[in-house]
Scaffold this motif. Structure first.
Motif, PDB file in Angstrom:
ATOM      1  N   ARG A  51      30.802  51.366  44.181  1.00 15.46           N
ATOM      2  CA  ARG A  51      32.007  52.051  43.735  1.00 15.46           C
ATOM      3  C   ARG A  51      33.127  51.038  43.568  1.00 15.46           C
ATOM      4  O   ARG A  51      33.098  49.974  44.211  1.00 15.46           O
ATOM      5  N   PRO A  52      34.112  51.338  42.713  1.00 18.01           N
ATOM      6  CA  PRO A  52      35.246  50.416  42.572  1.00 18.01           C
ATOM      7  C   PRO A  52      35.827  50.060  43.932  1.00 18.01           C
ATOM      8  O   PRO A  52      36.003  50.925  44.795  1.00 18.01           O
ATOM      9  N   GLY A  53      36.090  48.780  44.127  1.00 15.71           N
ATOM     10  CA  GLY A  53      36.598  48.289  45.399  1.00 15.71           C
ATOM     11  C   GLY A  53      35.527  47.679  46.276  1.00 15.71           C
ATOM     12  O   GLY A  53      35.844  46.966  47.234  1.00 15.71           O
ATOM     13  N   ASP A  54      34.240  47.960  45.976  1.00 15.86           N
ATOM     14  CA  ASP A  54      33.149  47.352  46.735  1.00 15.86           C
ATOM     15  C   ASP A  54      33.051  45.862  46.426  1.00 15.86           C
ATOM     16  O   ASP A  54      33.613  45.365  45.442  1.00 15.86           O
ATOM     17  N   THR A  55      32.294  45.162  47.254  1.00 22.59           N
ATOM     18  CA  THR A  55      32.097  43.721  47.078  1.00 22.59           C
ATOM     19  C   THR A  55      30.663  43.435  46.676  1.00 22.59           C
ATOM     20  O   THR A  55      29.717  43.891  47.334  1.00 22.59           O
ATOM     21  N   LEU A  56      30.509  42.673  45.590  1.00 20.85           N
ATOM     22  CA  LEU A  56      29.209  42.224  45.128  1.00 20.85           C
ATOM     23  C   LEU A  56      29.050  40.754  45.496  1.00 20.85           C
ATOM     24  O   LEU A  56      29.985  39.962  45.354  1.00 20.85           O
ATOM     25  N   VAL A  57      27.859  40.380  45.929  1.00 25.74           N
ATOM     26  CA  VAL A  57      27.625  39.015  46.370  1.00 25.74           C
ATOM     27  C   VAL A  57      26.345  38.493  45.753  1.00 25.74           C
ATOM     28  O   VAL A  57      25.381  39.238  45.552  1.00 25.74           O
ATOM     29  N   ASP A  58      26.333  37.213  45.415  1.00 28.59           N
ATOM     30  CA  ASP A  58      25.100  36.586  44.952  1.00 28.59           C
ATOM     31  C   ASP A  58      25.234  35.072  45.010  1.00 28.59           C
ATOM     32  O   ASP A  58      26.324  34.517  45.187  1.00 28.59           O
ATOM     33  N   SER A  59      24.093  34.430  44.817  1.00 27.85           N
ATOM     34  CA  SER A  59      23.993  32.981  44.740  1.00 27.85           C
ATOM     35  C   SER A  59      23.940  32.570  43.283  1.00 27.85           C
ATOM     36  O   SER A  59      23.391  33.286  42.446  1.00 27.85           O
ATOM     37  N   SER A  60      24.513  31.409  42.963  1.00 28.70           N
ATOM     38  CA  SER A  60      24.519  30.975  41.564  1.00 28.70           C
ATOM     39  C   SER A  60      24.706  29.469  41.466  1.00 28.70           C
ATOM     40  O   SER A  60      25.387  28.852  42.290  1.00 28.70           O
ATOM     41  N   SER A  61      24.094  28.906  40.406  1.00 23.69           N
ATOM     42  CA  SER A  61      24.342  27.499  40.088  1.00 23.69           C
ATOM     43  C   SER A  61      25.508  27.355  39.127  1.00 23.69           C
ATOM     44  O   SER A  61      25.876  26.240  38.779  1.00 23.69           O
ATOM     45  N   TYR A  75      35.565  45.702  36.146  1.00 24.97           N
ATOM     46  CA  TYR A  75      35.309  47.030  36.702  1.00 24.97           C
ATOM     47  C   TYR A  75      35.963  47.275  38.061  1.00 24.97           C
ATOM     48  O   TYR A  75      35.650  48.261  38.723  1.00 24.97           O
ATOM     49  N   GLY A  76      36.857  46.385  38.487  1.00 26.38           N
ATOM     50  CA  GLY A  76      37.598  46.635  39.714  1.00 26.38           C
ATOM     51  C   GLY A  76      36.786  46.473  40.983  1.00 26.38           C
ATOM     52  O   GLY A  76      36.961  47.237  41.949  1.00 26.38           O
ATOM     53  N   LEU A  77      35.920  45.481  41.009  1.00 21.14           N
ATOM     54  CA  LEU A  77      35.095  45.185  42.173  1.00 21.14           C
ATOM     55  C   LEU A  77      35.458  43.812  42.728  1.00 21.14           C
ATOM     56  O   LEU A  77      36.023  42.964  42.024  1.00 21.14           O
ATOM     57  N   HIS A  78      35.135  43.591  43.982  1.00 22.20           N
ATOM     58  CA  HIS A  78      35.309  42.280  44.589  1.00 22.20           C
ATOM     59  C   HIS A  78      34.023  41.467  44.410  1.00 22.20           C
ATOM     60  O   HIS A  78      32.932  42.032  44.268  1.00 22.20           O
ATOM     61  N   CYS A  79      34.169  40.162  44.436  1.00 19.75           N
ATOM     62  CA  CYS A  79      33.033  39.281  44.150  1.00 19.75           C
ATOM     63  C   CYS A  79      33.024  38.121  45.136  1.00 19.75           C
ATOM     64  O   CYS A  79      34.068  37.494  45.385  1.00 19.75           O
ATOM     65  N   HIS A  80      31.855  37.858  45.705  1.00 20.23           N
ATOM     66  CA  HIS A  80      31.688  36.688  46.576  1.00 20.23           C
ATOM     67  C   HIS A  80      30.512  35.876  46.064  1.00 20.23           C
ATOM     68  O   HIS A  80      29.406  36.397  45.899  1.00 20.23           O
ATOM     69  N   ILE A  81      30.739  34.581  45.831  1.00 16.32           N
ATOM     70  CA  ILE A  81      29.724  33.698  45.277  1.00 16.32           C
ATOM     71  C   ILE A  81      29.347  32.620  46.283  1.00 16.32           C
ATOM     72  O   ILE A  81      30.225  31.959  46.861  1.00 16.32           O
ATOM     73  N   VAL A  82      28.045  32.452  46.484  1.00 14.92           N
ATOM     74  CA  VAL A  82      27.522  31.301  47.217  1.00 14.92           C
ATOM     75  C   VAL A  82      26.975  30.349  46.156  1.00 14.92           C
ATOM     76  O   VAL A  82      25.955  30.621  45.530  1.00 14.92           O
ATOM     77  N   LEU A  91      35.188  25.359  37.141  1.00 14.91           N
ATOM     78  CA  LEU A  91      34.654  26.699  37.314  1.00 14.91           C
ATOM     79  C   LEU A  91      35.162  27.332  38.599  1.00 14.91           C
ATOM     80  O   LEU A  91      35.535  28.507  38.623  1.00 14.91           O
ATOM     81  N   ARG A  92      35.175  26.559  39.669  1.00 20.50           N
ATOM     82  CA  ARG A  92      35.597  27.119  40.950  1.00 20.50           C
ATOM     83  C   ARG A  92      37.024  27.664  40.876  1.00 20.50           C
ATOM     84  O   ARG A  92      37.313  28.763  41.368  1.00 20.50           O
ATOM     85  N   VAL A  93      37.923  26.916  40.250  1.00 21.83           N
ATOM     86  CA  VAL A  93      39.305  27.375  40.135  1.00 21.83           C
ATOM     87  C   VAL A  93      39.381  28.663  39.321  1.00 21.83           C
ATOM     88  O   VAL A  93      40.114  29.602  39.677  1.00 21.83           O
ATOM     89  N   GLN A  94      38.608  28.750  38.228  1.00 26.24           N
ATOM     90  CA  GLN A  94      38.583  29.981  37.442  1.00 26.24           C
ATOM     91  C   GLN A  94      38.112  31.160  38.286  1.00 26.24           C
ATOM     92  O   GLN A  94      38.696  32.259  38.229  1.00 26.24           O
ATOM     93  N   LEU A  95      37.043  30.954  39.048  1.00 29.87           N
ATOM     94  CA  LEU A  95      36.502  32.029  39.880  1.00 29.87           C
ATOM     95  C   LEU A  95      37.538  32.516  40.885  1.00 29.87           C
ATOM     96  O   LEU A  95      37.715  33.722  41.092  1.00 29.87           O
ATOM     97  N   GLU A  96      38.225  31.571  41.508  1.00 30.94           N
ATOM     98  CA  GLU A  96      39.207  31.940  42.523  1.00 30.94           C
ATOM     99  C   GLU A  96      40.372  32.710  41.915  1.00 30.94           C
ATOM    100  O   GLU A  96      40.847  33.698  42.485  1.00 30.94           O
ATOM    101  N   ILE A  97      40.831  32.273  40.743  1.00 27.41           N
ATOM    102  CA  ILE A  97      41.938  32.987  40.090  1.00 27.41           C
ATOM    103  C   ILE A  97      41.504  34.376  39.646  1.00 27.41           C
ATOM    104  O   ILE A  97      42.293  35.337  39.679  1.00 27.41           O
ATOM    105  N   LEU A  98      40.243  34.531  39.267  1.00 31.19           N
ATOM    106  CA  LEU A  98      39.718  35.850  38.895  1.00 31.19           C
ATOM    107  C   LEU A  98      39.585  36.782  40.099  1.00 31.19           C
ATOM    108  O   LEU A  98      39.330  37.972  39.937  1.00 31.19           O
ATOM    109  N   GLY A  99      39.757  36.235  41.294  1.00 27.36           N
ATOM    110  CA  GLY A  99      39.699  37.054  42.494  1.00 27.36           C
ATOM    111  C   GLY A  99      38.433  36.914  43.302  1.00 27.36           C
ATOM    112  O   GLY A  99      38.282  37.562  44.349  1.00 27.36           O
TER     113      GLY A  99
END
Length: 344
Positions: A51-61, A75-82, A91-99
């Protein structure tokens, strides 16, 4: 307003369809995995899995991290990247600014160690945060869904004759998905996948490439959403050949794309000489910016592609650097223990 996109993710996801002499087509993406991430997130929201506001997490290169961060922003979700060490500062700076929140595993020259560390860290995060949703880009077939749109566009814009699609295997939900949707629509499609040496996906784990930095197209761990049966051929391309081909792609066509794009261009040129009855389409899944220092800066030493040719093999046991190619028709009737079950 007609023609106005609701979000930048919708604007940048669509590929440019570019004619590439001689008689080939390039599907050039800014970030191909936006289709994967947007399609998966839409389905999760539609089914109530998140649901909106939930956190999605994944690993990525790198590429999927950007795609997932944009999808979450859309879609109004939180994101955590490993992330792996290939996630650079830009890329890291873009990700952080995107939230998105971003963490990277410790540096490693070992692909298996890097990917195992990332997966282990994701599992730690899920134990500490049971409400997070793991996107499982390496395993969940939900990532196939978004590529139906790519297949529809390719089918509409490329002349109605047999196709040969060449592109990185990656998680499986890219080239495999596009080929599957095209075939379901009645198109005759030959599919050639690109792999790095050292990847277990098609049995190359015993031949490492010490210079390999194109981890996104293969893996030292099993990717369970790769549908091996969809592929008709595989090319394993070393780092140096991928660099030479990416440089040649830019020089020949003006297309500035990543190393897996270069490898696909190299394989497509070779395959075109052997399957002249088909329209050859190669996929360029990302731009070349993050490879400038590690790859494109070597352009004075790039090899002439006309001088390169693969070793044609019948079994992964015959694999050898710098470039090997295998027609899987023969492999499906062979007794290689790693492939026999997967290629049925």
């Amino acid at each position: 307003m007609t023609g106005v996109h609701e979000h930048i993710a919708e604007a940048v996801k669509a590929p440019d369809v570019v004619a590439v002499p001689p008689d080939m087509v390039c599907l050039r993406f800014e970030t191909m995995k936006l289709y994967s991430a947007l399609g998966a997130v839409r389905r999760l929201l539609d089914t109530g899995a998140v649901r909106p506001g939930d956190t999605l997490v994944d690993s990525s290169s790198g590429i999927y991290a950007h795609a997932l961060a944009l999808a979450c922003h859309r879609y109004g979700l939180h994101c955590h990247i490993v992330g792996s060490t290939t996630v650079d500062k830009t890329l890291r700076v873009q990700l952080e600014i995107l939230g998105a929140t971003v963490e990277q595993v410790r540096p490693s020259d070992d692909l298996r160690l890097d990917q195992n560390l990332r997966v282990a860290r994701v599992q730690e995060i899920l134990r500490d945060n049971p409400g997070y949703h793991w996107m499982r880009q390496y395993h969940d077939d939900i990532h196939y869904l978004g590529y139906a749109e790519v297949a529809e566009r390719l089918g509409r814009e490329v002349p109605d004759r047999p196709l040969h699609l060449v592109g990185p295997v990656g998680t499986g939900a890219s080239t495999g998905a596009v080929a599957q949707y095209l075939r379901e629509a009645g198109r005759d499609v030959r599919l050639t996948g690109i792999q790095p040496f050292g990847s277990v996906t098609f049995g190359a784990e015993h031949v490492p490439d010490p210079d390999m930095i194109i981890a996104g197209i293969g893996s030292a761990i099993e990717f369970r959403n790769v549908r091996h049966r969809l592929y008709d051929a595989v090319h394993w391309v070393c780092f140096e050949h991928a660099v030479s081909a990416a440089v040649a792609l830019l020089r020949d066509t003006g297309i500035f794309a990543g190393l897996s794009s270069g490898a696909a261009y190299l394989a497509a040129l070779w395959e075109r000489e052997r399957h002249t009855e088909r329209t050859h389409v190669f996929i360029a899944p990302d731009m070349g910016h993050r490879y400038v220092d590690a790859a494109f800066d070597r352009h004075p030493k790039a090899e002439d592609l006309d001088r390169l040719a693969p070793k044609e093999i019948a079994d992964p046991g015959e694999l050898a650097l710098p470039w090997s190619a295998m027609d899987l028709a023969a492999a499906r009737t062979a007794a290689h223990p790693h492939l026999q079950e997967a290629l049925r």
